[in-house]
Design a protein around this motif. Structure first.
Motif, PDB file in Angstrom:
ATOM      1  N   VAL A  70      70.814  26.802  20.091  1.00 33.70           N
ATOM      2  CA  VAL A  70      70.055  27.916  20.664  1.00 33.70           C
ATOM      3  C   VAL A  70      69.872  27.744  22.171  1.00 33.70           C
ATOM      4  O   VAL A  70      69.028  28.409  22.775  1.00 33.70           O
ATOM      5  CB  VAL A  70      68.683  28.131  19.960  1.00 33.70           C
ATOM      6  CG1 VAL A  70      68.888  28.516  18.506  1.00 33.70           C
ATOM      7  CG2 VAL A  70      67.778  26.898  20.062  1.00 33.70           C
TER       8      VAL A  70
ATOM      9  N   TYR B  32      66.353  31.058  31.311  1.00 34.45           N
ATOM     10  CA  TYR B  32      65.663  30.168  30.371  1.00 34.45           C
ATOM     11  C   TYR B  32      66.599  29.065  29.886  1.00 34.45           C
ATOM     12  O   TYR B  32      67.814  29.143  30.085  1.00 34.45           O
ATOM     13  CB  TYR B  32      65.156  30.983  29.173  1.00 34.45           C
ATOM     14  CG  TYR B  32      63.928  31.806  29.511  1.00 34.45           C
ATOM     15  CD1 TYR B  32      62.690  31.499  28.968  1.00 34.45           C
ATOM     16  CD2 TYR B  32      63.999  32.887  30.386  1.00 34.45           C
ATOM     17  CE1 TYR B  32      61.566  32.235  29.289  1.00 34.45           C
ATOM     18  CE2 TYR B  32      62.878  33.626  30.719  1.00 34.45           C
ATOM     19  CZ  TYR B  32      61.666  33.293  30.163  1.00 34.45           C
ATOM     20  OH  TYR B  32      60.549  34.018  30.487  1.00 34.45           O
ATOM     21  N   ASP B  33      66.017  28.058  29.243  1.00 35.82           N
ATOM     22  CA  ASP B  33      66.827  26.985  28.679  1.00 35.82           C
ATOM     23  C   ASP B  33      67.285  27.299  27.258  1.00 35.82           C
ATOM     24  O   ASP B  33      68.373  26.936  26.856  1.00 35.82           O
ATOM     25  CB  ASP B  33      66.018  25.676  28.669  1.00 35.82           C
ATOM     26  CG  ASP B  33      65.597  25.270  30.071  1.00 35.82           C
ATOM     27  OD1 ASP B  33      66.492  25.137  30.928  1.00 35.82           O
ATOM     28  OD2 ASP B  33      64.387  25.128  30.325  1.00 35.82           O
ATOM     29  N   TYR B  34      66.411  27.950  26.504  1.00 36.78           N
ATOM     30  CA  TYR B  34      66.709  28.222  25.090  1.00 36.78           C
ATOM     31  C   TYR B  34      66.369  29.664  24.731  1.00 36.78           C
ATOM     32  O   TYR B  34      65.415  30.228  25.262  1.00 36.78           O
ATOM     33  CB  TYR B  34      65.898  27.287  24.176  1.00 36.78           C
ATOM     34  CG  TYR B  34      66.217  25.823  24.381  1.00 36.78           C
ATOM     35  CD1 TYR B  34      67.320  25.243  23.766  1.00 36.78           C
ATOM     36  CD2 TYR B  34      65.429  25.038  25.217  1.00 36.78           C
ATOM     37  CE1 TYR B  34      67.637  23.911  23.969  1.00 36.78           C
ATOM     38  CE2 TYR B  34      65.737  23.697  25.426  1.00 36.78           C
ATOM     39  CZ  TYR B  34      66.838  23.143  24.802  1.00 36.78           C
ATOM     40  OH  TYR B  34      67.144  21.827  25.007  1.00 36.78           O
ATOM     41  N   ALA B  35      67.166  30.236  23.840  1.00 34.99           N
ATOM     42  CA  ALA B  35      66.910  31.582  23.315  1.00 34.99           C
ATOM     43  C   ALA B  35      66.699  31.464  21.811  1.00 34.99           C
ATOM     44  O   ALA B  35      67.631  31.132  21.073  1.00 34.99           O
ATOM     45  CB  ALA B  35      68.094  32.490  23.608  1.00 34.99           C
ATOM     46  N   VAL B  36      65.473  31.699  21.366  1.00 40.28           N
ATOM     47  CA  VAL B  36      65.133  31.560  19.948  1.00 40.28           C
ATOM     48  C   VAL B  36      64.872  32.944  19.369  1.00 40.28           C
ATOM     49  O   VAL B  36      64.032  33.692  19.870  1.00 40.28           O
ATOM     50  CB  VAL B  36      63.886  30.658  19.779  1.00 40.28           C
ATOM     51  CG1 VAL B  36      63.386  30.691  18.340  1.00 40.28           C
ATOM     52  CG2 VAL B  36      64.201  29.225  20.209  1.00 40.28           C
TER      53      VAL B  36
ATOM     54  N   VAL C 140      70.503  28.406  25.933  1.00 40.19           N
ATOM     55  CA  VAL C 140      70.953  29.631  26.601  1.00 40.19           C
ATOM     56  C   VAL C 140      72.373  29.472  27.135  1.00 40.19           C
ATOM     57  O   VAL C 140      73.191  30.378  27.024  1.00 40.19           O
ATOM     58  CB  VAL C 140      69.966  30.036  27.723  1.00 40.19           C
ATOM     59  CG1 VAL C 140      70.582  31.083  28.654  1.00 40.19           C
ATOM     60  CG2 VAL C 140      68.679  30.575  27.107  1.00 40.19           C
TER      61      VAL C 140
ATOM     62  N   MET D 154      66.674  36.482  30.067  1.00 39.47           N
ATOM     63  CA  MET D 154      66.983  35.296  29.250  1.00 39.47           C
ATOM     64  C   MET D 154      67.813  34.248  29.992  1.00 39.47           C
ATOM     65  O   MET D 154      67.678  33.052  29.770  1.00 39.47           O
ATOM     66  CB  MET D 154      67.752  35.759  28.013  1.00 39.47           C
ATOM     67  CG  MET D 154      68.083  34.661  27.023  1.00 39.47           C
ATOM     68  SD  MET D 154      69.471  35.153  25.949  1.00 39.47           S
ATOM     69  CE  MET D 154      68.793  36.546  25.077  1.00 39.47           C
ATOM     70  N   GLN D 155      68.677  34.716  30.894  1.00 40.33           N
ATOM     71  CA  GLN D 155      69.610  33.777  31.529  1.00 40.33           C
ATOM     72  C   GLN D 155      68.917  32.719  32.392  1.00 40.33           C
ATOM     73  O   GLN D 155      69.528  31.717  32.728  1.00 40.33           O
ATOM     74  CB  GLN D 155      70.670  34.540  32.338  1.00 40.33           C
ATOM     75  CG  GLN D 155      70.124  35.261  33.538  1.00 40.33           C
ATOM     76  CD  GLN D 155      71.174  36.170  34.195  1.00 40.33           C
ATOM     77  OE1 GLN D 155      72.318  36.202  33.777  1.00 40.33           O
ATOM     78  NE2 GLN D 155      70.762  36.901  35.208  1.00 40.33           N
TER      79      GLN D 155
ATOM     80  N   ILE E 195      63.797  21.863  19.457  1.00 38.63           N
ATOM     81  CA  ILE E 195      63.934  21.833  20.920  1.00 38.63           C
ATOM     82  C   ILE E 195      63.038  20.740  21.514  1.00 38.63           C
ATOM     83  O   ILE E 195      63.469  19.955  22.363  1.00 38.63           O
ATOM     84  CB  ILE E 195      63.585  23.213  21.521  1.00 38.63           C
ATOM     85  CG1 ILE E 195      64.666  24.243  21.146  1.00 38.63           C
ATOM     86  CG2 ILE E 195      63.401  23.129  23.032  1.00 38.63           C
ATOM     87  CD1 ILE E 195      64.258  25.701  21.370  1.00 38.63           C
TER      88      ILE E 195
ATOM     89  N   ALA F 209      68.833  22.332  18.450  1.00 39.03           N
ATOM     90  CA  ALA F 209      68.424  22.802  19.782  1.00 39.03           C
ATOM     91  C   ALA F 209      69.634  23.281  20.581  1.00 39.03           C
ATOM     92  O   ALA F 209      69.594  24.353  21.208  1.00 39.03           O
ATOM     93  CB  ALA F 209      67.689  21.690  20.529  1.00 39.03           C
TER      94      ALA F 209
END
Lengths: 204, 204
Positions: free
Chosen positions: B188, A163-167, B190, A160-161, A182, B185
């Motif tokens: 969420v 990535y830009d977003y964690a949904v 990261v 995950m780290q 987003i 956005a």
């Protein structure tokens, strides 16, 4: 103001529901995006059209495309190769169209290397999200179950780290709403629009 | 998952409609946020409550607060000082509450220096957004008007580049919708949630 399209990469651990979330986005027309037609060595099935459903190629042609860096990412599945051609994606982005790729975490990592400006969305299982609660109510689960969950969570957090977003995919509706936000937010992010504003006043 | 609140800074050129946009967010309860009570040397008006409407202080107390770095930003307006106390803002953020500051571009720059993790939203006038069209239909406006607009746009773009998002205030409804998407956005993203996930698996 016309800006470049967004490359949206939807990924996450196997089984998290990437396909279901993408289908919901398509079905409810949550936001417009272009499909990327994959290249494959699989034989066409009845009714499948070359260039629409897939680009059907031989294994030699596929490997040539890999060598020529014409694929954004690819993998092998049940003896057949599948990949995302780079050219059409770049063309759609240049035309200001958003492109959505729903791919596994290995594919996403390869895409990140080539297209670092993409918007990388990691879909997380609600398990990970609720792990804290489970830890806090420890008595209700065996040590072994807890340990297994933590080990799995550690692995997922490492992925995950990048990535830009964690949904969190707790419900498809929630996940889709976050993804829509987003996309809306990224379209007005200064890093994406500033060059266009700058060009505007310099062209004079 | 409990994360830190967001410091939302809404700014933009004078006259762009920051106050109207903020009022619309409040009135339609677009998203929850906390108010920051400002400190001022202005005398309380009939019915104003110290600690609720403003923290009413003497000029000496205000200058002491400035010296002690207790203000996130401040400015002078019609002979009175106005500032944003840092302590309450930090406390609300630590409690997981979002805080919205609607301030001028000089104030926003000072806030950025102290709170680089804030979400900085630049409200742009539709003029800037439509400048390209105006340039392309040059014949309809005098050279002087065009030149003035370009000079103004250059200044605004220089300011905008230090922000995270550029939202066009073409209609209040559009601006508010974009700001809501940005808030959703960012919650969420990261970079904001990863530490919490990491703590979760390391606490064990």
């Amino acid at each position: 103001m016309a800006d470049k399209g967004l490359l949206l990469v939807l990924s996450g651990p196997s089984g998290v529901g990437k396909g279901t979330v993408k289908s919901a986005i398509v079905e409810h027309k949550v936001f417009p995006f272009e499909y990327s037609v994959s290249m494959t060595t699989r034989k066409p099935r009845e009714g499948e059209v070359d260039g629409k459903d897939y680009y059907f190629v031989s294994r030699e042609q596929f490997q040539q495309a890999v060598q020529d860096n014409q694929l954004l990412e690819y993998n092998e599945y049940v003896g057949n190769l599948y990949g995302t051609p780079l050219g059409p994606v770049k063309k759609m982005l240049a035309q200001g169209k958003d492109v959505l790729l729903e791919i596994d975490v290995n594919g996403a990592r390869k895409v990140r290397e080539q297209m670092p400006d993409g918007v990388f969305i990691f879909l997380t299982p609600p398990d990970l999200h609720t792990l804290r609660d489970r830890l806090e109510h420890r008595g209700t689960e065996s040590e072994e179950v807890i340990r297994g969950r933590i080990a799995q969570a550690r692995k997922e957090i490492l992925v995950m780290q990048d990535y830009d977003y964690a949904v969190v995919n707790d419900t498809v509706a929630n996940a889709v709403a976050h993804i829509k936000a987003i996309v809306d937010a990224e379209h007005v992010s200064v890093k994406r629009v500033i060059d266009d504003y700058r060009r505007m006043v310099q062209e004079d």
